[in-house]
Scaffold this motif. Structure first.
Motif, PDB file in Angstrom:
ATOM      1  N   PHE A   1      92.483  19.422  11.932  1.00  9.99           N
ATOM      2  CA  PHE A   1      93.442  19.178  12.641  1.00  9.99           C
ATOM      3  C   PHE A   1      94.403  20.464  11.756  1.00  9.99           C
ATOM      4  CE2 PHE A   1      95.655  17.003  16.032  1.00  9.99           C
ATOM      5  CZ  PHE A   1      96.653  17.280  16.269  1.00  9.99           C
ATOM      6  N   THR A   2      94.053  20.556  10.446  1.00 11.81           N
ATOM      7  CA  THR A   2      94.377  21.782   9.641  1.00 11.81           C
ATOM      8  C   THR A   2      94.409  23.181   9.598  1.00 11.81           C
ATOM      9  OG1 THR A   2      92.452  21.251   7.994  1.00 11.81           O
ATOM     10  CG2 THR A   2      93.786  19.471   7.713  1.00 11.81           C
ATOM     11  N   THR A   3      93.939  23.175  10.584  1.00 10.89           N
ATOM     12  CA  THR A   3      93.539  24.755  10.989  1.00 10.89           C
ATOM     13  C   THR A   3      95.071  25.461  11.934  1.00 10.89           C
ATOM     14  OG1 THR A   3      91.999  24.602  13.080  1.00 10.89           O
ATOM     15  CG2 THR A   3      90.790  24.151  10.712  1.00 10.89           C
ATOM     16  N   ILE A   4      95.590  24.190  12.794  1.00  9.66           N
ATOM     17  CA  ILE A   4      96.459  25.006  13.042  1.00  9.66           C
ATOM     18  C   ILE A   4      97.944  24.130  12.234  1.00  9.66           C
ATOM     19  CG2 ILE A   4      95.090  24.746  15.288  1.00  9.66           C
ATOM     20  CD1 ILE A   4      96.115  22.640  16.504  1.00  9.66           C
TER      21      ILE A   4
ATOM     22  N   PRO B   1     103.415  26.420  20.644  1.00  6.40           N
ATOM     23  CA  PRO B   1     103.959  26.727  21.612  1.00  6.40           C
ATOM     24  C   PRO B   1     102.865  28.188  21.644  1.00  6.40           C
ATOM     25  CG  PRO B   1     105.597  25.917  19.761  1.00  6.40           C
ATOM     26  CD  PRO B   1     103.744  25.937  19.053  1.00  6.40           C
ATOM     27  N   GLY B   2     102.288  29.000  20.779  1.00  7.32           N
ATOM     28  CA  GLY B   2     101.837  30.526  21.206  1.00  7.32           C
ATOM     29  C   GLY B   2     100.600  30.282  21.667  1.00  7.32           C
ATOM     30  N   GLY B   3      99.852  31.453  21.886  1.00  6.26           N
ATOM     31  CA  GLY B   3      97.741  31.554  22.091  1.00  6.26           C
ATOM     32  C   GLY B   3      97.860  31.213  23.395  1.00  6.26           C
TER      33      GLY B   3
ATOM     34  N   SER C   1      98.399  30.837  27.983  1.00  6.67           N
ATOM     35  CA  SER C   1      98.050  31.799  29.068  1.00  6.67           C
ATOM     36  C   SER C   1      99.500  31.939  29.366  1.00  6.67           C
ATOM     37  CB  SER C   1      97.891  31.843  30.535  1.00  6.67           C
ATOM     38  OG  SER C   1      98.272  30.034  30.852  1.00  6.67           O
ATOM     39  N   ARG C   2     100.594  31.173  28.966  1.00  7.37           N
ATOM     40  CA  ARG C   2     101.699  31.448  28.587  1.00  7.37           C
ATOM     41  C   ARG C   2     102.423  32.542  27.808  1.00  7.37           C
ATOM     42  NH1 ARG C   2     105.820  29.870  32.344  1.00  7.37           N
ATOM     43  NH2 ARG C   2     103.805  27.491  32.530  1.00  7.37           N
ATOM     44  N   GLN C   3     101.806  32.451  26.778  1.00  6.18           N
ATOM     45  CA  GLN C   3     102.942  33.167  25.546  1.00  6.18           C
ATOM     46  C   GLN C   3     102.053  34.400  26.015  1.00  6.18           C
ATOM     47  OE1 GLN C   3     100.671  34.289  22.918  1.00  6.18           O
ATOM     48  NE2 GLN C   3     101.731  36.057  22.850  1.00  6.18           N
ATOM     49  N   ARG C   4     100.873  34.775  26.541  1.00  5.18           N
ATOM     50  CA  ARG C   4      99.973  35.406  26.485  1.00  5.18           C
ATOM     51  C   ARG C   4     100.032  37.080  27.669  1.00  5.18           C
ATOM     52  NH1 ARG C   4      93.922  34.527  24.356  1.00  5.18           N
ATOM     53  NH2 ARG C   4      94.626  33.416  22.398  1.00  5.18           N
ATOM     54  N   SER C   5     100.475  35.710  28.809  1.00  6.31           N
ATOM     55  CA  SER C   5     101.350  36.391  29.528  1.00  6.31           C
ATOM     56  C   SER C   5     102.732  36.911  29.683  1.00  6.31           C
ATOM     57  CB  SER C   5     100.834  35.298  31.321  1.00  6.31           C
ATOM     58  OG  SER C   5     102.357  34.917  30.788  1.00  6.31           O
ATOM     59  N   SER C   6     102.946  37.147  28.745  1.00  8.14           N
ATOM     60  CA  SER C   6     104.705  37.114  28.949  1.00  8.14           C
ATOM     61  C   SER C   6     104.386  39.284  28.598  1.00  8.14           C
ATOM     62  CB  SER C   6     105.237  36.093  28.152  1.00  8.14           C
ATOM     63  OG  SER C   6     105.234  36.453  26.578  1.00  8.14           O
ATOM     64  N   GLY C   7     103.444  39.285  27.352  1.00  6.58           N
ATOM     65  CA  GLY C   7     103.680  40.680  27.325  1.00  6.58           C
ATOM     66  C   GLY C   7     103.843  40.689  25.549  1.00  6.58           C
TER      67      GLY C   7
ATOM     68  N   PRO D   1     104.688  39.124  21.899  1.00  5.77           N
ATOM     69  CA  PRO D   1     102.990  38.694  20.570  1.00  5.77           C
ATOM     70  C   PRO D   1     104.307  37.693  19.893  1.00  5.77           C
ATOM     71  CG  PRO D   1     106.046  40.308  19.643  1.00  5.77           C
ATOM     72  CD  PRO D   1     105.012  40.900  21.226  1.00  5.77           C
ATOM     73  N   VAL D   2     103.165  37.604  19.245  1.00 10.05           N
ATOM     74  CA  VAL D   2     103.457  35.463  19.172  1.00 10.05           C
ATOM     75  C   VAL D   2     104.356  35.462  18.552  1.00 10.05           C
ATOM     76  CG1 VAL D   2     102.832  33.269  18.255  1.00 10.05           C
ATOM     77  CG2 VAL D   2     101.100  34.909  19.212  1.00 10.05           C
ATOM     78  N   ASP D   3     105.602  34.592  18.133  1.00 14.06           N
ATOM     79  CA  ASP D   3     106.656  34.797  16.841  1.00 14.06           C
ATOM     80  C   ASP D   3     105.865  34.441  16.078  1.00 14.06           C
ATOM     81  OD1 ASP D   3     108.168  35.600  19.031  1.00 14.06           O
ATOM     82  OD2 ASP D   3     109.114  33.930  19.771  1.00 14.06           O
ATOM     83  N   PRO D   4     106.633  34.985  15.458  1.00 14.35           N
ATOM     84  CA  PRO D   4     106.122  34.021  13.590  1.00 14.35           C
ATOM     85  C   PRO D   4     106.210  31.973  13.548  1.00 14.35           C
ATOM     86  CG  PRO D   4     107.307  35.959  12.788  1.00 14.35           C
ATOM     87  CD  PRO D   4     107.439  35.404  14.323  1.00 14.35           C
ATOM     88  N   GLY D   5     105.253  31.957  13.513  1.00 10.17           N
ATOM     89  CA  GLY D   5     105.016  30.066  13.728  1.00 10.17           C
ATOM     90  C   GLY D   5     104.648  29.985  14.426  1.00 10.17           C
ATOM     91  N   ASP D   6     104.826  30.707  15.779  1.00 10.82           N
ATOM     92  CA  ASP D   6     104.544  29.541  17.451  1.00 10.82           C
ATOM     93  C   ASP D   6     103.056  29.698  17.643  1.00 10.82           C
ATOM     94  OD1 ASP D   6     106.808  29.114  18.000  1.00 10.82           O
ATOM     95  OD2 ASP D   6     106.549  30.850  19.307  1.00 10.82           O
ATOM     96  N   GLN D   7     101.673  30.161  15.979  1.00 17.86           N
ATOM     97  CA  GLN D   7     100.443  29.679  16.493  1.00 17.86           C
ATOM     98  C   GLN D   7     100.345  28.132  15.731  1.00 17.86           C
ATOM     99  OE1 GLN D   7     101.977  31.824  14.600  1.00 17.86           O
ATOM    100  NE2 GLN D   7     100.685  32.434  13.215  1.00 17.86           N
TER     101      GLN D   7
END
Length: 340
Positions: A149-152, A202-204, A206-212, A214-220
């Motif tokens: 878990f510490t990796t995310i 929130p990020g990473g 298909s929903r975020q990637r299909s939006s075209g 970039p990942v918002d800071p912190g969303d990963q």
């Protein structure tokens, strides 16, 4: 995998257990060196004093292989028909991590797949493994739950960085009779996707990637709305526990040991209080390992078996709550197991 006729009363029976914690430890005082926090603040709000963390380059599969090997040794097995890995932190988005675990354990080309139910992963994995056995598709299943878990986790987020640690737990399950020690009792599972925003990355996806975009800071990073999560966790773990106990033909007073997902000491206390479980029947290791996600229940089962807090014949109630939202509960009579 075996496709023979299914005998009546067939059940999944726990016959081996293993766990693994990475050697590196982060204490509350360590966190206080870089975060606006203190040992007293963390202990008061979470009950956690330390947590084990993966070292650079260590992945979920590494934890899973260690725990899986110990469960196989405990059972005295060198083969299984299937490997089920419950995890929130797979080594890669694809392929699944379970086939790599099976291969590294020397189990050959057996069926192997991942289950994703966040902190309820062990119970969802237990239901999956039990289904394979009950249907006759498998005679022996290795169920592993492992999370790094510490990796995310955002290392600068005081709300989550103080809570989570890494680890793995595993059980070996065989086909047996529903009335023997170790047989998994009726499972109660539930979910509520309308509240998925309470626990998410929130990020990473298909929903975020299909939006075209970039990942918002912190969303990963993993995010959790703690106050709302607390309320739902207590409510659903309590309700699922009562239902599971009732379906097993038991009363809460019959339960000898409560093994709940080690989310937060306040949640654990609230659930146990609502169920009126006496203090001596409440098992916990959150002070030493923190919240290890889906691995927390089998880790606690393994540790309590090793140190004698959990013994053969104890009637055990398992319950968990996690992202999804997801929750579950089950009962069983603890079997005689070889601790390794």
């Amino acid at each position: 995998m075996n496709g023979s006729a299914v005998p009546p009363g067939r059940a999944a029976v726990i016959t081996g257990i293993g766990s693994y914690l990475p050697p590196d430890v982060v204490t509350n005082d360590d966190l206080a060196l870089r975060l606006d926090t203190s040992d007293a603040w963390i202990r008061t709000r979470t009950g956690i004093g330390r947590r084990h963390v993966v070292s650079p380059g260590t992945a979920t599969s590494d934890l899973a292989v260690e725990a899986g090997a110990r469960a196989l040794e405990s059972a005295g097995w060198d083969r299984v028909d299937a490997v089920v890995l419950a995890t929130t932190t797979p080594d890669q988005p694809t392929p699944a991590t379970a086939p790599q675990v099976a291969s590294r354990l020397g189990l050959g080309t057996v069926a192997a797949f991942d289950v994703s139910a966040v902190c309820t992963g062990f119970l969802y994995g237990l239901a999956t493994a039990s289904g394979l056995i009950a249907s006759g598709a498998a005679e022996q299943v290795l169920l592993v739950t492992a999370d790094a878990f510490t990796t995310i986790i955002d290392p600068e987020d005081r709300g989550t960085a103080v809570i989570f640690g890494d680890g793995a737990g595993a059980v070996a399950l065989r086909a047996g009779d529903a009335d023997e020690p170790g047989a998994v009792g009726p499972l109660v599972l539930g979910s509520d996707g309308s509240l998925s925003h309470l626990i998410e990355v929130p990020g990473g996806g298909s929903r975020q990637r299909s939006s075209g975009k970039p990942v918002d800071p912190g969303d990963q990073f993993f995010k959790m709305l703690g106050r709302e999560t607390y309320r739902h966790a207590v409510e659903h773990m309590t309700d699922a526990s009562r239902t599971a106990v009732g379906r097993a033909g038991l009363e809460i007073s019959d339960i000898d040991r409560l093994v709940a997902h080690q989310a937060n000491a306040r949640i654990l206390e609230a659930v146990a209080d609502r169920l009126e479980i006496p203090a001596g029947a409440r098992l916990s290791n959150i002070e030493q390992v923190g919240n290890t996600g889906g691995a927390s229940i089998p880790l606690l089962l393994a540790q309590a078996t090793a140190d004698g807090r959990l013994a053969a014949g104890h009637r055990v109630l398992l319950t968990a709550f996690g992202g999804g939202l997801s929750w579950g509960a089950a009962t069983l009579v603890w079997p005689e197991l070889r601790s390794v």
